[in-house]
Structure formats: C-alpha cells, structure tokens
Design a protein around this motif. Structure first.
Motif, PDB file in Angstrom:
ATOM      1  N   ILE A  31       0.962  -1.238   0.015  1.00 27.44           N
ATOM      2  CA  ILE A  31       0.006   0.033   0.015  1.00 27.44           C
ATOM      3  C   ILE A  31       0.848   1.334  -0.129  1.00 27.44           C
ATOM      4  N   ALA A  32       1.991   1.334   0.887  1.00 25.96           N
ATOM      5  CA  ALA A  32       2.727   2.437   0.844  1.00 25.96           C
ATOM      6  C   ALA A  32       3.471   2.653  -0.420  1.00 25.96           C
ATOM      7  N   MET A  33       4.059   1.677  -1.016  1.00 29.11           N
ATOM      8  CA  MET A  33       4.536   1.723  -2.157  1.00 29.11           C
ATOM      9  C   MET A  33       3.836   2.206  -3.372  1.00 29.11           C
ATOM     10  N   ARG A  34       2.491   1.623  -3.358  1.00 31.28           N
ATOM     11  CA  ARG A  34       1.627   2.005  -4.369  1.00 31.28           C
ATOM     12  C   ARG A  34       0.953   3.609  -4.321  1.00 31.28           C
ATOM     13  N   LEU A  41       6.420   9.209  -6.489  1.00 26.60           N
ATOM     14  CA  LEU A  41       7.799   9.002  -5.725  1.00 26.60           C
ATOM     15  C   LEU A  41       8.287   7.607  -5.756  1.00 26.60           C
ATOM     16  N   TRP A  42       7.447   6.874  -6.313  1.00 26.57           N
ATOM     17  CA  TRP A  42       7.912   5.278  -6.561  1.00 26.57           C
ATOM     18  C   TRP A  42       7.543   4.884  -8.062  1.00 26.57           C
ATOM     19  N   SER A  43       8.651   4.066  -8.416  1.00 21.45           N
ATOM     20  CA  SER A  43       8.286   3.865  -9.902  1.00 21.45           C
ATOM     21  C   SER A  43       7.204   2.485  -9.931  1.00 21.45           C
ATOM     22  N   ARG A  98       7.859  -7.421  -6.073  1.00 25.99           N
ATOM     23  CA  ARG A  98       7.657  -6.865  -7.200  1.00 25.99           C
ATOM     24  C   ARG A  98       7.823  -5.368  -7.259  1.00 25.99           C
ATOM     25  N   LEU A  99       7.340  -4.817  -6.350  1.00 31.38           N
ATOM     26  CA  LEU A  99       7.381  -3.206  -6.112  1.00 31.38           C
ATOM     27  C   LEU A  99       8.525  -2.867  -5.429  1.00 31.38           C
ATOM     28  N   ALA A 100       9.316  -3.696  -4.583  1.00 35.44           N
ATOM     29  CA  ALA A 100      10.307  -3.182  -3.848  1.00 35.44           C
ATOM     30  C   ALA A 100      11.615  -3.197  -4.824  1.00 35.44           C
ATOM     31  N   LEU A 104      12.586   3.684  -5.703  1.00 35.67           N
ATOM     32  CA  LEU A 104      12.396   5.214  -5.952  1.00 35.67           C
ATOM     33  C   LEU A 104      12.406   5.496  -7.339  1.00 35.67           C
ATOM     34  N   LYS A 105      11.302   6.707  -7.683  1.00 40.05           N
ATOM     35  CA  LYS A 105      11.438   7.021  -8.912  1.00 40.05           C
ATOM     36  C   LYS A 105      12.539   7.977  -8.996  1.00 40.05           C
ATOM     37  N   ARG A 106      13.179   7.962 -10.135  1.00 37.10           N
ATOM     38  CA  ARG A 106      14.608   9.017 -10.343  1.00 37.10           C
ATOM     39  C   ARG A 106      14.150   9.924 -11.191  1.00 37.10           C
ATOM     40  N   ALA A 107      14.509  11.259 -10.823  1.00 38.53           N
ATOM     41  CA  ALA A 107      14.302  12.296 -11.739  1.00 38.53           C
ATOM     42  C   ALA A 107      14.861  12.210 -13.163  1.00 38.53           C
TER      43      ALA A 107
END
Length: 107
Positions: A31-34, A41-43, A98-100, A104-107
C-alpha cells in the motif's frame, strides 16, 4: 492431503497467525509503495491501478475455493484457514517483491 480425526496442534494455529501477520505487514508495504507511486515518488507501471483491483478478486476467489475444498474433504479448522491464507499470502509476497525491486523514482 487433509488429516482426518486428529486434534489440531497448537502450532498449526500459531503458523496460521504468523502467516496472517506476514500478509498484514506485506500488504502495508505494498500500500505504501503504491501510494508513493500515485504521487510520483515510487516507480510503478501505468497498469498498477488496474492491477491492484483485479488481483484482489482473483486472490479472494482462490482463497474461498481452496478453503471450501479442504473443508469439504474433512479438513480441520486450521487446515481450512491455512488454505484460505495461502493464495492471499502468495499475492502479497509477490507484490511486495515486485514493487520493492522497482524502487524510488529517479528524476
């Protein structure tokens, strides 16, 4: 194969409690990653929103079906519970891994 005419062991119930604890912890992580994905913020993939709804239907249907089968075969309450937990645990574990990996999304 279900055991018949046996008294469930306390450790069988304990094992189910541990599995449910892992489901809850992994679900919170997913839930946090989604949520972080929704705010950028997360890819995550573009299909993540659809996936998080459709996978629940499949996991819950499989859980109910598996638990029903064990119950109809004469399984003990702890076996029925374990059968119901298993597909949900598989889904939360797979989503968490899978999500881990996406990170984090890179700029």
């Amino acid at each position: 194969m279900p055991r018949r005419n046996t008294i469930p062991n306390v450790f069988d119930y304990w094992g189910n409690a541990v599995q449910m604890s892992l489901v809850m912890a992994e679900a919170q992580s997913v839930i946090a990653m989604r949520l972080m994905g929704m705010v950028g913020l997360w890819s995550v993939t573009a299909q993540e929103d659809k996936r998080m709804v459709s996978e629940k239907v499949f996991a819950m249907t499989k859980a109910m079906t598996d638990a029903g089968k064990v119950g109809l075969r004469g399984g003990s309450p702890d076996q029925v519970t374990a059968a119901a937990i298993r597909p949900i645990r598989q889904a939360t574990r797979a989503n968490n891994r899978r999500l881990a990996k996406r990170g984090l999304k890179r700029a």
